[in-house]
Design an enzyme around this catalytic site. Structure first.
Site, PDB file in Angstrom:
ATOM      1  N   CYS A  61       0.350   3.115   3.627  1.00 34.38           N
ATOM      2  CA  CYS A  61       0.800   2.588   4.922  1.00 34.38           C
ATOM      3  C   CYS A  61       1.839   1.480   4.814  1.00 34.38           C
ATOM      4  O   CYS A  61       2.268   0.937   5.829  1.00 34.38           O
ATOM      5  CB  CYS A  61      -0.392   2.098   5.733  1.00 34.38           C
ATOM      6  SG  CYS A  61      -1.149   0.593   5.072  1.00 34.38           S
ATOM      7  N   CYS A 118      -7.422  -1.182   1.360  1.00 33.69           N
ATOM      8  CA  CYS A 118      -6.370  -1.674   2.238  1.00 33.69           C
ATOM      9  C   CYS A 118      -6.976  -1.889   3.621  1.00 33.69           C
ATOM     10  O   CYS A 118      -7.623  -0.989   4.172  1.00 33.69           O
ATOM     11  CB  CYS A 118      -5.222  -0.661   2.312  1.00 33.69           C
ATOM     12  SG  CYS A 118      -3.962  -1.081   3.539  1.00 33.69           S
ATOM     13  N   CYS A 153      -8.587  -5.811  -9.774  1.00 29.36           N
ATOM     14  CA  CYS A 153      -8.155  -4.787 -10.716  1.00 29.36           C
ATOM     15  C   CYS A 153      -7.768  -3.547  -9.893  1.00 29.36           C
ATOM     16  O   CYS A 153      -8.632  -2.816  -9.418  1.00 29.36           O
ATOM     17  CB  CYS A 153      -9.299  -4.488 -11.676  1.00 29.36           C
ATOM     18  SG  CYS A 153      -8.854  -3.407 -13.031  1.00 29.36           S
ATOM     19  N   CYS A 211       0.843  -1.189   0.000  1.00 24.59           N
ATOM     20  CA  CYS A 211       0.000   0.000   0.000  1.00 24.59           C
ATOM     21  C   CYS A 211       0.883   1.247   0.000  1.00 24.59           C
ATOM     22  O   CYS A 211       1.800   1.363   0.821  1.00 24.59           O
ATOM     23  CB  CYS A 211      -0.898  -0.006   1.230  1.00 24.59           C
ATOM     24  SG  CYS A 211      -1.944   1.456   1.368  1.00 24.59           S
ATOM     25  N   CYS A 271      -5.339   0.807   6.316  1.00 26.04           N
ATOM     26  CA  CYS A 271      -5.546   2.265   6.329  1.00 26.04           C
ATOM     27  C   CYS A 271      -6.764   2.713   5.530  1.00 26.04           C
ATOM     28  O   CYS A 271      -6.982   3.911   5.370  1.00 26.04           O
ATOM     29  CB  CYS A 271      -4.295   2.982   5.837  1.00 26.04           C
ATOM     30  SG  CYS A 271      -4.001   2.768   4.058  1.00 26.04           S
TER      31      CYS A 271
END
Length: 133
Positions: free
Chosen positions: A50, A96, A119, A47, A99
């Site tokens: 984070c 995510c 995707c 991510c 976060c």
């Protein structure tokens, strides 16, 4: 259970590029074929907000859509999925788990073994290549 990372809008704006902020914090979508230029090496997609591990490069495939596509997350706790009825469509949004960054959407038209196509927006991730050591 994943420990959540919470920051103010100003903190996210200061940390992220304009595109990454638009995609991850405002649920935007980058143009196709703009950020699927990651190396075809072993490693992990993280991510951008984070640094949580999201997708193993081994699960990446060429969907032809212009966005990085994967058939499964790195583990069961990496992402969360929520119904998204925006843009006059019914889709499943992928966030995510750590976060709540908007990553993209998941569809039921992917390859085996899962039949899923995660995707993702390339601007929502960074790639960390595996060391051969």
């Amino acid at each position: 259970m994943v420990d959540k990372i919470v920051k103010s809008d100003a903190e996210w704006r200061a940390q992220l590029s304009d595109l990454a902020y638009k995609v991850t914090r405002k649920a935007g979508t980058e143009r196709a074929f703009t950020n699927d230029n990651y190396p075809k090496a072993a490693g992990m997609f993280h991510c951008v907000c984070c640094d949580a591990p999201l997708f193993d490069a081994n699960a990446k495939f060429d969907s032809g859509t212009g966005w990085p596509s994967f058939y499964q997350p790195a583990n069961g706790d990496a992402v969360e999925e929520h119904e998204d009825n925006g843009w006059f469509m019914r889709r499943t949004e992928v966030l995510c788990a750590r976060c709540d960054a908007h990553l993209g959407h998941v569809f039921n038209d992917g390859p085996q073994p899962t039949g899923l196509r995660y995707c993702m927006n390339g601007a929502a991730m960074t790639f960390q290549q595996e060391n051969d050591d």
